[in-house]
Each structure stands twice: as C-alpha cells, then as structure tokens.
Design a protein around this motif. Sequence first.
Motif, short mmCIF file in Angstrom:
data_model
loop_
_atom_site.label_atom_id
_atom_site.label_comp_id
_atom_site.label_asym_id
_atom_site.label_seq_id
_atom_site.Cartn_x
_atom_site.Cartn_y
_atom_site.Cartn_z
N HIS A 1 0.82 -1.22 0.00
CA HIS A 1 0.00 0.00 0.00
C HIS A 1 0.86 1.27 0.00
N ASP B 1 -2.09 -6.25 -9.48
CA ASP B 1 -3.44 -6.09 -10.03
C ASP B 1 -4.49 -6.19 -8.92
N ALA B 2 -4.28 -7.13 -8.00
CA ALA B 2 -5.24 -7.31 -6.91
C ALA B 2 -5.24 -6.11 -5.96
N SER B 3 -4.11 -5.43 -5.87
CA SER B 3 -4.01 -4.28 -4.95
C SER B 3 -4.78 -3.07 -5.49
N GLY B 4 -5.01 -3.06 -6.81
CA GLY B 4 -5.71 -1.94 -7.43
C GLY B 4 -4.84 -0.68 -7.50
N ARG B 5 -3.59 -0.80 -7.13
CA ARG B 5 -2.69 0.37 -7.14
C ARG B 5 -1.89 0.41 -8.45
N ASP B 6 -1.46 1.63 -8.75
CA ASP B 6 -0.66 1.83 -9.95
C ASP B 6 0.81 1.64 -9.57
#
Length: 222
Positions: free
Chosen positions: A131, A166-171
Amino acid sequence: MSSFLIAPSILSADFARLGEEVETVLAAGADVVHFDVMDNHYVPNLSFGAPICKALRDYGITAPIDVHLMVTPVDSMIEQFVTAGASMISFHPEASDHVDRSLQLIIEGGCQAGLVLNPATPLSVLEHTIHKLDYILLMSVNPGFGGQKFIEHTLTKIAKVKALVDASGRDIRIEVDGGINCDNIAAIAAAGADMFVAGSAIFNQPNYAEVISTIRRNLASL
Ligand code: DX5
Ligand code: ZN
C-alpha cells in the motif's frame, strides 16, 4: 514517458565521463537513469554515493534518477539521496531494520518508493508494504555486479507479483534488474514487467541508440 520504461544502469558506464555518458544514453532514447549504490557491506562491491547523484543534477541531467540502494544501514542514505535530487529510491528489505520507517522516509522526501526483492526473497514481504509502494524492483541476478546472467525463474516471480499488483488496485510499476538484453526483454515484459534496467547490454555497445531502438522494437512485438 512511454508505458515501458528503459532504465540504463550507469554502473556499466565510463565513470571518467559520467555526465556525458548519461546525456548520451538519454539522447539515445532512455527514460530513466538507474543508479546502483553499493557499499561493499550489504553487497560485495563498491560503486558511488549521493555526491555523484548531485553532480549529475548540477551537470544538467533532468531525467528521473532511479536510486537502487544496496547498502546497510539504509535510512541515512535515503536522506542523502533525497537531498541529492533522486526521483525514485528503492532498498532491500533485508538491509533495513524498520522497513515501514524507511519507506516513510522516502515518501516524506517526495520521492517514489520501491522495495527490491532478491531472487530468494519471498513475496510475503509485500503483504504489509504494498500500500506504500510506487514500484517493485525484482532482481533477476544476485545484486552486486553488472554483466551477470538472467535467472530464468524470475519470469514466474514477475507473473506472481503482477497478480498481486493487479489485486491491490494500485498503480505500481514492476521493474526488473539484472541480465536483461535485447533477446530476453520481450519475455520479461510478457511476464508482466514494465520497467527494465539494462547496464552491460547498453553500455558495452558502441551505439546506445541502436540498442535502445532494438529493445523498443522487441517490446512492440508483444
Ligand atoms: C546489480 C545491479 C544492476 C546491474 C545491471 O546489482 O543492481 O543494476 O548493474 O547490470 P546488467 O544489466 O549488466 O546485468
Ligand atoms: Zn540495480
């Protein structure tokens, strides 16, 4: 900047003409300057420190400088490189006593924060850090030297990291470092990487622009 970033490692550049070498490789199409900091302690080799990074800025280099810290302790070096003009700073979790604190120092310094995973470092280290990360640097050789052979097993690891990102949704960028050349770069990209360090493959050739355009062509063939 293109979606694939090419980051020449200046470890393989001619140190006696470093400013000129960096200018030439950027003019040849590189996106980012990869800056390998080795301390003869965390890794068995010695390279350069923050004054050299500052010297490149003073020389007029404005491209992003991607500082890869292979040092212990880590935190004082982070502070020095923030002041010296680094854009991205990564370190090895094994080298820091307090990984979260080191990441925080990078973020508060206004740089992009990355963690470096050695070939044998498990992905569990990402569980409570992802994160905070802007990029993950996967070593495809054991750190310490340029010109080593790409460890094939890294391809599987890249794919696993890509799934986590991808699962984290972060760039989060996935950078790969060690043994990359014109022939294996497409497979590395296909596995999920989008930022590529190349030292000897670029600097050991007379024409950097030729190497970088071959790399771009091979990436475009995906
Ligand atoms: C190794 C360094 C790499 C190295 C890459 O410890 O982190 O950046 O210079 O060099 P090549 O591309 O020659 O493997
Ligand atoms: Zn590196």
